[in-house]
Design an enzyme around this catalytic site. Structure first.
Site, short mmCIF file in Angstrom:
data_model
loop_
_atom_site.label_atom_id
_atom_site.label_comp_id
_atom_site.label_asym_id
_atom_site.label_seq_id
_atom_site.Cartn_x
_atom_site.Cartn_y
_atom_site.Cartn_z
N ASN A 16 0.92 -1.14 -0.14
CA ASN A 16 -0.25 0.03 -0.09
C ASN A 16 0.71 1.33 0.17
O ASN A 16 0.43 2.34 0.30
CB ASN A 16 -1.02 -0.03 1.29
CG ASN A 16 -1.76 -1.30 1.27
OD1 ASN A 16 -2.51 -1.66 0.31
ND2 ASN A 16 -2.14 -1.72 2.10
N GLU A 56 -7.97 12.05 -3.47
CA GLU A 56 -7.52 10.68 -4.21
C GLU A 56 -8.74 10.16 -4.70
O GLU A 56 -9.85 10.18 -3.76
CB GLU A 56 -6.73 9.85 -3.18
CG GLU A 56 -5.28 10.41 -2.78
CD GLU A 56 -4.52 9.39 -2.21
OE1 GLU A 56 -5.08 8.20 -1.89
OE2 GLU A 56 -3.44 9.64 -1.71
N GLU A 69 -10.06 9.86 -0.45
CA GLU A 69 -9.76 10.81 0.76
C GLU A 69 -9.17 12.23 -0.11
O GLU A 69 -8.90 12.22 -0.97
CB GLU A 69 -8.77 10.09 1.24
CG GLU A 69 -7.65 9.68 1.02
CD GLU A 69 -6.49 9.07 2.01
OE1 GLU A 69 -6.79 8.97 3.17
OE2 GLU A 69 -5.36 8.88 1.39
N ASN A 71 -5.96 14.59 1.03
CA ASN A 71 -4.86 14.74 2.02
C ASN A 71 -4.63 16.40 1.99
O ASN A 71 -4.24 16.97 0.81
CB ASN A 71 -3.55 14.13 1.57
CG ASN A 71 -3.82 12.64 1.57
OD1 ASN A 71 -3.66 12.10 2.65
ND2 ASN A 71 -3.73 12.21 0.68
N PHE A 129 11.48 -6.83 -0.58
CA PHE A 129 11.39 -5.26 -0.18
C PHE A 129 11.52 -4.99 1.16
O PHE A 129 10.97 -3.94 1.64
CB PHE A 129 10.02 -4.66 -0.76
CG PHE A 129 10.08 -4.85 -2.28
CD1 PHE A 129 10.58 -3.93 -3.07
CD2 PHE A 129 9.18 -5.89 -2.79
CE1 PHE A 129 10.55 -4.23 -4.51
CE2 PHE A 129 8.93 -6.07 -4.20
CZ PHE A 129 9.82 -5.14 -5.07
#
Length: 451
Positions: A16, A56, A69, A71, A129
């Protein structure tokens, strides 16, 4: 006066967290772009918002979109918006905070070209990762500004010599490339990644380069499941294509020639066997594929490599390398490239984009002996629980003599805002515990051993 500065495409993510962003988006058409921008403007007006903000949306492949949302700030990928609009968003935030009105309106804004941002992280893509810490021993960056066919921007928060610790976000830099078209921006990003060299910590530059080379990414058919779809078994590098194989061969042959001349001990040999062993695709493979090479120089002192048995030649010119440098720059068959290089015991370790290989330049007699070497057998670590990353031990909830079932938690490690829970892969009895809560550990440190 509220305006929309168009969209950014941020679908390529892992855990995410965004990894690659671009502006504009291949998904949107002009009607959807206008409708999405109008929704963002309406939201800002409805809440009387005053500053830069990021709205978003999530969209499907049919261009239906839904609000996710808002930001109330800039986001990490704001440079791509600046590159396609020419608007300095930070400046406009400051002017807005001072009480100034915007000096432009929606009709004054337009999309110019294409921009891509790659987030360069201190994390090891070859280990799922996971975060990597340590001192940034070397940090060479791509040259910023106009590069002819593309433009480079690099927003970096660290310098060579800085310590990458376990306590902060792993981001090292936001590497951006602008081009007049999406293909030009991708090509520019690929070259900028080639020119980026980091040493001392694990980093995701090879992974980013792999994405730039993938046909699916170039087609624009991307989604939030991209990394899972394209690398279902994790990232292990990519096998070199024809040009990348040529780069591996030419780079090793040229470095071998230069190193011999610098040492004052040239062999005078013109015929060699170049062994290319791709590390990620076959980490325990034998000596690798053999390529016969005959070296010569043309009238312009450019190095020519005739590949024996393949009826073709590689023209290598404008070589920028000397022993000790970590990057090899040259022009191969008219196209410039940069490869990451290092001297190893019996040859060279070379990376070109997402392909890593050990390359040896040998006489035919020595190459024949290499062909007889047995494959290296991997060490048996089936009874060990090892730390997959450097970090702090949060807990070791097992003790010596305890019977552990498959899937049971045996250790928890924390680093860079992330906890990693290690589970037993088989039933067993704990033979030894080598760490305790609060201990710092390095990657591959043994935490628990089974009988």
């Amino acid at each position: 006066n509220v305006v929309s500065l168009f969209e950014r495409e941020c679908s390529i993510q892992r855990r995410n967290q965004k990894v690659i962003e671009e502006a504009p988006s291949r998904l949107l058409d002009e009607a959807t772009r206008k409708a999405m921008g109008a929704q963002a403007v309406a939201l800002a007006k409805a809440v009387n918002y005053d500053s830069a903000g990021t709205v978003e949306f999530v969209a499907d492949q049919n261009r239906n979109f839904w609000f996710l949302e808002m930001n109330t700030r800039l986001q990490v990928e704001h440079p791509v918006t600046e590159l396609i609009t020419g608007v300095d968003l930070v400046e406009q935030m400051i002017r807005s905070a001072w009480g100034e009105r915007l000096a432009f309106e929606q009709k004054d804004l337009a999309i110019n070209g294409w921009a891509i941002e790659s987030r360069v992280y201190a994390e090891d893509p070859y280990r799922g990762f996971l975060p990597s810490i340590g001192r940034l021993v070397r940090y060479d960056t791509a040259e910023e500004g106009d590069q002819g066919d593309y433009t480079v921007r690099n927003d970096s928060g660290v310098r060579e010599g800085d310590e990458i610790s376990m306590f902060y976000d792993p981001m090292i830099a936001k590497l951006c490339a602008w081009g007049p078209t999406r293909d030009a921006a991708i090509d520019g990003m690929a070259r900028a990644l080639e020119d980026t060299h980091l040493q001392g910590v694990g980093h995701n530059v090879p992974f980013l380069a792999a994405v730039m080379d993938q046909p699916r990414f170039r087609s624009g058919q991307i989604s939030t499941s991209y990394i899972k779809d394209e690398f279902p078994d994790g990232f292990h590098g990519l096998a070199p294509d024809r040009r990348q194989t040529d780069i591996l061969i030419a780079t090793a042959a040229a470095m071998n020639e230069i190193a011999a001349e610098v040492s004052g001990d040239p062999s005078g040999r013109t015929d060699w066997i170049v062994l290319v062993s791709v590390e990620d695709a076959a980490p325990h493979a034998g000596p690798g594929d053999a390529h016969g090479v005959s070296l010569s120089y043309d009238d312009d002192e450019a190095l020519t490599l005739d590949l024996v048995g393949e009826d073709r030649a590689l023209q290598l010119s404008d070589i920028d390398w000397r022993p000790g440098l970590a990057q090899f720059r040259a022009v191969l068959d008219g196209v410039p490239f940069t490869a990451e290089v290092a001297r190893v015991a019996d040859g060279w370790r070379i990376r070109t984009r997402a392909a890593r290989a050990r390359v040896r330049v040998l006489s035919p007699a020595v190459a024949a002996l290499y062909a007889r070497l047995p494959d290296k057998v991997a060490a048996d670590t089936s009874k060990l629980i090892q730390s997959p990353m450097p970090g702090l031990v949060v807990a070791i909830p097992v003790t010596v003599g305890q019977e552990v079932k498959t899937g049971e938690t045996v250790a928890i490690i924390e680093a860079m805002k992330m906890q990693n829970i290690l589970k037993a892969e088989r039933d067993g009895v704990v033979k030894a515990v080598s760490a305790a809560a609060g201990d710092p550990v390095a990657a591959d440190d043994v935490l628990v051993e089974f009988e």
